[in-house]
Design an enzyme around this catalytic site. Structure first.
Site, short mmCIF file in Angstrom:
data_model
loop_
_atom_site.label_atom_id
_atom_site.label_comp_id
_atom_site.label_asym_id
_atom_site.label_seq_id
_atom_site.Cartn_x
_atom_site.Cartn_y
_atom_site.Cartn_z
N TYR A 153 -2.00 -54.68 -36.72
CA TYR A 153 -0.65 -55.07 -36.30
C TYR A 153 0.40 -54.46 -37.22
O TYR A 153 1.37 -53.83 -36.78
CB TYR A 153 -0.53 -56.60 -36.31
CG TYR A 153 0.89 -57.10 -36.17
CD1 TYR A 153 1.61 -56.91 -35.00
CD2 TYR A 153 1.52 -57.78 -37.22
CE1 TYR A 153 2.91 -57.36 -34.87
CE2 TYR A 153 2.81 -58.24 -37.10
CZ TYR A 153 3.51 -58.03 -35.93
OH TYR A 153 4.79 -58.47 -35.80
N ALA A 154 0.22 -54.63 -38.52
CA ALA A 154 1.17 -54.07 -39.49
C ALA A 154 1.21 -52.55 -39.39
O ALA A 154 2.28 -51.93 -39.47
CB ALA A 154 0.79 -54.51 -40.90
#
Length: 338
Positions: free
Chosen positions: A153-154
Site C-alpha cells: 500500500y505504501a
C-alpha cells in the site's frame, strides 16, 4: 461556478470534502466504484446525502475503467480534480496485493491522463503518511527521504507521488500531493481503529491492541483534513518562468515542476493507550483489551510536521482527540441507533 471532480465521494474523506465544497457553492461531480471492501450501505448512504444537493452529481465506475472515467470527466469539464479514491488499508494489502496495483497504480494513471487531456488548473491527489515507512526521525517533514515503505500500500502511494511529479514536469499540470495522517471522525471507515474499538466495546467484546499498546499516532480529525484540502485547492504550484526562479524557504514545491507534497496531520503524536482512554471516557465504560505483538508492516509511531501547510494556506489542524472521538461516538450511536 467552479466544478470540482472528486474520485471517491462515497468514501469517508471524499464524502466530507464534497459536503464542504457543496456548502461553499462549488459544483461537485463524484466518481466512485462502490467496492465491497467494507459495508456498501454506508457508501450508498453517503451518496444519498450528497445527492440531496442540486450541485452534486454521482457517477459509478471503477478507476481502472478508463473509458467510463474519461466519459465522466469529459462531461464534467472540471476546473479541479481531487483524486481520493484508492484501495485503502495497510493490512489488507497483505491479503490482496493485486487490488492495490489495479486501483492505486492503473487507476491513478487513468486520472492523470484525464487531467492532462482536460488541462485542469489543479490536480490534487491523496498520498499517505505510510510512505515515511521505517523513518524514525520525527516529526515527519515532506522533504525527508521516503525510500523504505513497509507495505505494498505504501509503495503504491509512493509510486503515485513519482508518477504525478513526472506528469507535472512533462505537461505542466499544477499538482499537489497530500500525505494523510490517521484520519478519524463521523462516517469513518469500519476498518479503522476508532470504528472497530467503539463497535467492539458497545458489543461487550475485547479490542485488539497491537505492540502491547506501545504505539503513537498523529490522529487527524476529518473536518480538519478536508479544510486543509479545501485551502490547498486555491494554492496550485506555479510553473517556473525561468531557470533562476527561487522556491521560497519551507515551500515543498519541486524545483523542476509545478508540483508539491504537503503533510496534513494534527501535528501531534498521541499514545494509543491515551486514545483508547478517551474512547472509554466518551463511552462511559472500560474496554476489554487483548494485548498483541506488532502486526507485520505496521510502524510504532507517526507524527506530522505541518509547517508547510500552514505557511501555504494559513491553516493548521488542531482538533483534540477528546473532541473528535466524542463527535464520532455521537454519530455512531445515532447511525446504529444504540
Amino acid at each position: 461556478m467552479r466544478t470540482v471532480f472528486i474520485t471517491g465521494t462515497a468514501g469517508f474523506i471524499g464524502f466530507h470534502l464534497a459536503k464542504l465544497l457543496i456548502k461553499e457553492g462549488f459544483n461537485v461531480v463524484g466518481f466512485d466504484g462502490m467496492t465491497d471492501y467494507y459495508d456498501v450501505n454506508i457508501k450508498r448512504r453517503r451518496h444519498q446525502m450528497l445527492s440531496q444537493s442540486p450541485n452534486f452529481r454521482a457517477v459509478e465506475g471503477m478507476l481502472e475503467d478508463q473509458d467510463t472515467l474519461n466519459a465522466a470527466m469529459t462531461e464534467a469539464k472540471p476546473d479541479v480534480i481531487v483524486h481520493l479514491a484508492a484501495q485503502a488499508g495497510v493490512r489488507y494489502s497483505l491479503e490482496n496485493p493485486r487490488a492495490y496495483v489495479e486501483a492505486n497504480l492503473v487507476g491513478t494513471f487513468n486520472v492523470m491522463e484525464c487531467a492532462h487531456e482536460l488541462n485542469v488548473s489543479h490536480l490534487l491527489m491523496a498520498s499517505t503518511s505510510s510512505v515515511y515507512g521505517a523513518n524514525t526521525d520525527m516529526p515527519f517533514y515532506e522533504n525527508q527521504r521516503t525510500d523504505t515503505p513497509l507495505t505494498l500500500y505504501a509503495a503504491t502511494k509512493k509510486a503515485n507521488e513519482h508518477m504525478a511529479h513526472s506528469y507535472a514536469h512533462l505537461w505542466k499540470i499544477p499538482t499537489t500531493m497530500f500525505r494523510f495522517f490517521t484520519v478519524y471522525g463521523p462516517w469513518g471507515r469500519p476498518d479503522l481503529a476508532l470504528f472497530k474499538f467503539v463497535r467492539a466495546a458497545m458489543a461487550g467484546e475485547a479490542i485488539d491492541v497491537y505492540n502491547h499498546g506501545d504505539m503513537r499516532r498523529d490522529f487527524t480529525y476529518v473536518d480538519d483534513l478536508v479544510m486543509g484540502i479545501r485551502r490547498l485547492i486555491d494554492c496550485p504550484p506555479e510553473v517556473k518562468e525561468d531557470e533562476d526562479s527561487v522556491i521560497p524557504e519551507r515551500d515543498t514545491q519541486s524545483p523542476v515542476a509545478p508540483y508539491r507534497v504537503i503533510n496534513i496531520g494534527n501535528g501531534d503524536s498521541v499514545a494509543l493507550m491515551d486514545f483508547i482512554s478517551e474512547i472509554e471516557k466518551s463511552l462511559g465504560m472500560e474496554i476489554k483489551k487483548n494485548f498483541l505483538e506488532m502486526q507485520k508492516g505496521d510502524v510504532p509511531a507517526t507524527w506530522a510536521n505541518c509547517d508547510a501547510l500552514e505557511q501555504l494556506t494559513g491553516f493548521r489542524p488542531n482538533t483534540p482527540v477528546s473532541e473528535g472521538i466524542a463527535e464520532f461516538v455521537s454519530w455512531y450511536r445515532e447511525y446504529y441507533d444504540v
